[in-house]
Write a protein that holds these residues in place. Structure first.
Motif, short mmCIF file in Angstrom:
data_model
loop_
_atom_site.label_atom_id
_atom_site.label_comp_id
_atom_site.label_asym_id
_atom_site.label_seq_id
_atom_site.Cartn_x
_atom_site.Cartn_y
_atom_site.Cartn_z
N ILE A 1 -8.22 2.19 -3.05
CA ILE A 1 -7.68 3.65 -3.04
C ILE A 1 -7.17 4.34 -4.07
CG2 ILE A 1 -8.02 3.59 -0.73
CD1 ILE A 1 -4.11 3.05 -0.58
N GLY B 1 0.16 9.76 10.46
CA GLY B 1 0.97 9.14 10.55
C GLY B 1 1.16 8.12 9.48
N LEU B 2 0.72 8.62 8.14
CA LEU B 2 0.53 7.29 6.79
C LEU B 2 1.63 8.00 6.20
CD1 LEU B 2 -3.51 7.07 6.60
CD2 LEU B 2 -1.99 5.41 7.94
N CYS C 1 -6.36 11.43 9.65
CA CYS C 1 -5.52 10.21 9.64
C CYS C 1 -4.39 11.10 10.13
CB CYS C 1 -5.90 9.70 8.21
SG CYS C 1 -4.54 10.73 6.90
N ILE D 1 -6.22 9.14 1.69
CA ILE D 1 -7.40 8.06 2.67
C ILE D 1 -7.86 8.72 2.78
CG2 ILE D 1 -7.21 7.14 5.60
CD1 ILE D 1 -7.17 4.88 3.05
N MET E 1 0.81 -1.20 0.28
CA MET E 1 -0.03 0.17 -0.15
C MET E 1 0.89 1.27 0.23
SD MET E 1 -2.99 0.63 2.76
CE MET E 1 -4.75 0.39 2.22
N GLY F 1 -2.59 5.81 11.73
CA GLY F 1 -3.66 5.88 11.13
C GLY F 1 -5.14 7.02 10.72
N LEU G 1 0.51 8.52 1.03
CA LEU G 1 -1.06 7.58 1.27
C LEU G 1 -2.37 8.14 2.53
CD1 LEU G 1 -2.00 4.82 1.85
CD2 LEU G 1 -0.93 3.97 3.73
N ILE H 1 -6.86 5.99 15.38
CA ILE H 1 -6.23 7.35 16.34
C ILE H 1 -7.15 7.81 16.78
CG2 ILE H 1 -4.51 7.17 14.28
CD1 ILE H 1 -5.83 10.10 13.68
#
Lengths: 250, 250, 250, 250, 250, 250
Positions: free
Chosen positions: E87, E235-236, E233, E244, E58, F40, E240, F10
């Motif tokens: 996605i 920390g991705l 969201c 997301i 991913m 996340g 990403l 999160i």
């Protein structure tokens, strides 16, 4: 809490085995009432014997459930389980169902180790009826007549361990269920000789019964597990008649 | 040939309905013995009632099967059917199973028309247990309390025809099963108002029972429908005890 | 009543076998018309051959069904069965389907004993298409080329009995189906050497066909087995064209 | 490469639609041979018509496959597909199967949009036979008689788009299959009015056929898709007889 | 067209094997970008390792998909496949899914030949999740520790061929899938020693990816494969996170 | 005993909800450690988000499981559950699985009440992967964007009760599962407005986790849930690397 543990068969030796193992699985403050079927067979291997055991369990439950918090049906194959669940105002737990849901929480597929060849079809149909057929890796069973149902563990212990190990090595079992009340306690005594978790139906049933009481779920008043609609009945005995219907004359 | 037709319930009105319809479905030379459950409920809607009816059917079968060539269990849901099949030395046919196999030989999917909302879960589980879930288009059921189980056809006939037609038009049923002994004969009387074949469980069961006798199949001495292995039993009554086991003292 | 029995293959020896066994399964007053496919193969082992046999059966049925009360398609795998059922105004019964529904009324799981290795995939797919896959314990098959399709029973009888007994002992079969028209009659001649009921597809089909006529069910005018909507067609022969559609010029 | 595209029906208008859409889906260097059934019906709605179309497709394939690299059966429901796959030495692709595998690679569940109410049972059974029943969200179909099979898109285009959008909004379809050769091209022309990918069976079949040729897989000489064992046959026409068997006299 | 081929594992030797086989399966004008996971394991045998590989795939897809027309996830078991498909604005193809759909277009049942005993449960669950469990004839696997994942074919080639032939002869496989990126190319080199078609997951995935691009299907804006609803969201990583959600502060 | 409860997302508001409800379900002597995902999304609605949450849960479990007796994954859909179960030396329980097995012990079919339309496909696939698809009566879900994930119960409580009652009356649910950590506690507060038992995933998970510890089952050293075979890994963080493999240099 107070649990009613029903042996749907007439063998008092097996009731003692169940009681002894059940006593190890209860928490402080939990009390047990053991009951043995007043009519029926020594142990269940067939659909016919399961029907008899189910009706016996229903009679016992009707007569003795008052002042209890949950009921355990202590024969593999769960004779009468769903029937009792409909008419009892408290949770009803079965050895097979409890072992199956515990197995599913520990692995992908499980094998059942059983005490006779004949018993396999009945077990297979029970497991399928609950919807767990896809997760059944195999059933492996003893293939000799049982000399005494209360001494199967002593007489056949080694053979049962061999069958269990074959299920892991050849059938892909992630979890083992040592099935049948006559094997109560065996999973514990042979655990260190098995490469995957081994479950005892009595232990699972007692633990799940206490869990059900912990959940404090209300009894249904709708759906297919609400009490049956009242209707005429006859010859059921007073306790069961009170739960099922009204007398024909009423 | 001689057929034993068992009503697993206590309603003699329903036994008369069954007898009347059964009499239309027998061939010259076939004789009927009708039996009504000595204990139980007026009609079966739940798993609990089915267990009672199954045990009653088993007692009747054990006591009365001699001199008969086949047995018909005449309640939809087939209480006790597979149990009886194990212990009886003659073919045993159930209304539901007979209707399902007849439906499968006439179309792809079938709908069941039933007498109460509550009865649907029990029917659904029976059909699934036989392996026919994929062919069930729908169950449609009356949604009013029944004033008298022996007069459902008269009281609710129009509503039942409406439900049947909805099953064809909206659910894709190729065949209809008008389910339950209390509806015995209805399929015949309303057939010309329905656009697909409508099956009567009593008719199907009687015809399939005669077909089973025609086949002259031997009783199994192996497999899971051979007689149960002999084992200790108690309190079953002499007829059932002879079929199931030996007395504990033996 | 009058039954049209169609051999969808060109082997007249097999037609004679079918006729001989069919004659044992009819009741007084039932008459048989036997028909052999005018084109096709000696016997069906594959999906391709089943398609040919199905089209041949459809042509025969279209041309010869008048004055008959039901049709039997007499090849295991039931080539063309559901197609014929759509266009024929009378019941159509298949050997496989009839044997399967009879097996289900006598036990839990069944095994099929077959005449060649290759035939197994086709049988397995048929059984699954009817929805009986869960009840199939096993298929066991001869593994040598057949020297003459009309003499399989004589040449391979012992081997077939061995396979049948293995299915009971090793695969858990409650019922045996000795499959394929070339084995017509074998179940009867070897029944006393088998520990569970053994079914003959021809016998089952004839008995179920008579049962279907007994039921006097109406032909559907709705659902997926009503006559096909009229549409243009060409080159089907006059009998089939009358059932299927109108000519393109119409 | 060279592809043989078979319309198993007699409608030349539909063949033209197929050809026109197929031409858009081929890569440089790919050539098409179109063939129309010499006998059969205008379009397939039923199991009976599918049997006829399957036999016609088999005759065409037997006669015309030489010098081709793959065959496409261009009717939804894939009449004769598995039969052709057994006897042809080259890959055989079906519109339905190709659309289903393409749908599975794009989403979880799919809906099929169909041209008539009656066609649904046949489609449903095809999809189930391939093992995709669990992924079928719904079938939605036109409910008026078709005035001309070659003009369905013009006459019913708006209604088809409405059905497709209902399948997305109400049935949970992730992918749409606009089914049936008479709808060839519609997915492309209405794609921008649909909220999920819409697949055209002709397009999918042509692309998958070319993919199959690209894979250069060998023909099986074992398993259930190897050429059928040689056996006697009669009346099949010379091309098919060469593939299926030896003449009875041989 | 331009394809991004992701090895979800850290083994660069395996990436080279994938690249080498992929290069044989692309058409003129198709270009490949190979990517190796920056974190993870050498090869996937378990559910835990598949979760790691899926998250790595991913991250790679999010960072590198721009300017590509489709993505291939090149590990058997398809780690992250359905997640990526949600996605990514372009088609995403998995080795397992591509091999399964190709197998289904060539035969009835298939067997998977795998590189380790442990890997079988993970493969079986993947195949079941796609809905292909009924078509799985067997999984057969090596039973020795792998000395080097990049040299399995050289070290164990003969054993793999033996397993493959056993699957055909004993398990009824019509098609073989030689599974796992470490076996890329083996199907081609041993094809002439196998009696049924043998599929290579890399080949199938590359060919199906190009087919998906050929179909020019639109990305969904409804259904369960539309882009996820925007949400907070953290920390991705920036790539990403853009796909997301929005940052928590937003 | 000591339980590690992981929120794979999160949202600290949701962690507080989980903690508050979890605290009501523990027995004297049981202690809780709550952990929130360090990376996340706010809540999981899709397969992509579940993959992220699963990887976050795995990292937390690897780092924090020491000195705990069991782990609870506290998001509906059980992200990472089976992966964690493979690598953790202690029982791992998921909210969904725990609620499903509890539901199965109280009724025949259950419905799931969910917080968004989009979430349904992901739930449906999870339930099917566990093998419970046949027992799922329906999923009913809110259809408005959520203004704040920590206040869904306050904002949408009435609507959720309405959906729950519709599931009982129209879909045949015997048990309700109010799904998703953001609904923690709702089952308890609205129980008296629902006609069948309503289950809270957090409650079920905590009670089942304690039951698992009570069972004292050994960790497997064989089967598909034994620790993964050691293999090279990179970039996993020290805690996870210790559980999964050896460093590439090793």
């Amino acid at each position: 809490m107070k649990l009613l543990v029903i042996n749907p068969n007439i063998s008092r030796d097996v009731t003692r085995l169940i009681e002894s193992e059940a006593a190890r699985s209860i928490r402080p403050g939990t009390e047990l009432t053991l009951a043995t079927a007043p009519f029926g067979v020594a142990y269940i291997e067939t659909r016919a014997e399961a029907l008899i055991g189910g009706y016996a369990a229903m009679q016992i439950a009707a007569e003795q459930h008052t002042y209890h918090d949950a009921i355990v049906v202590a024969a593999f194959g769960d004779p009468g389980l769903t029937a009792l669940r409909e008419i009892m105002p408290i949770p009803v737990v079965g050895m097979t169902e409890a072992a199956l849901v515990s197995a599913c929480q520990q692995g992908g597929r499980f094998s059942v180790i059983a005490i006779s060849q004949r018993i396999q079809a009945w077990y297979r149909e029970c497991i399928a009826a609950y919807g767990f057929a896809e997760r059944l890796a195999s059933i492996r069973a003893l293939d000799e007549p049982l000399s005494h149902i209360g001494r199967v563990q002593e007489d056949q212990g080694e053979r049962l361990v061999t069958l269990a190990n074959q299920a892991v090595e050849q059938d892909g079992a992630d979890v083992l269920i040592l099935a049948g009340a006559p094997l109560a306690g065996l999973a514990r005594t042979v655990a260190d000789r098995l490469a995957v978790p081994a479950l005892d139906g009595v232990t699972c049933a007692l633990i799940q019964a206490q869990a059900m009481v912990d959940m404090q779920v209300a009894s249904p008043i709708a759906g297919s597990y609400a009490p049956p609609p009242e209707k005429g009945c006859d010859g059921l005995g007073p306790a069961l008649a009170r739960l099922i219907g009204r007398h024909p004359a009423a």
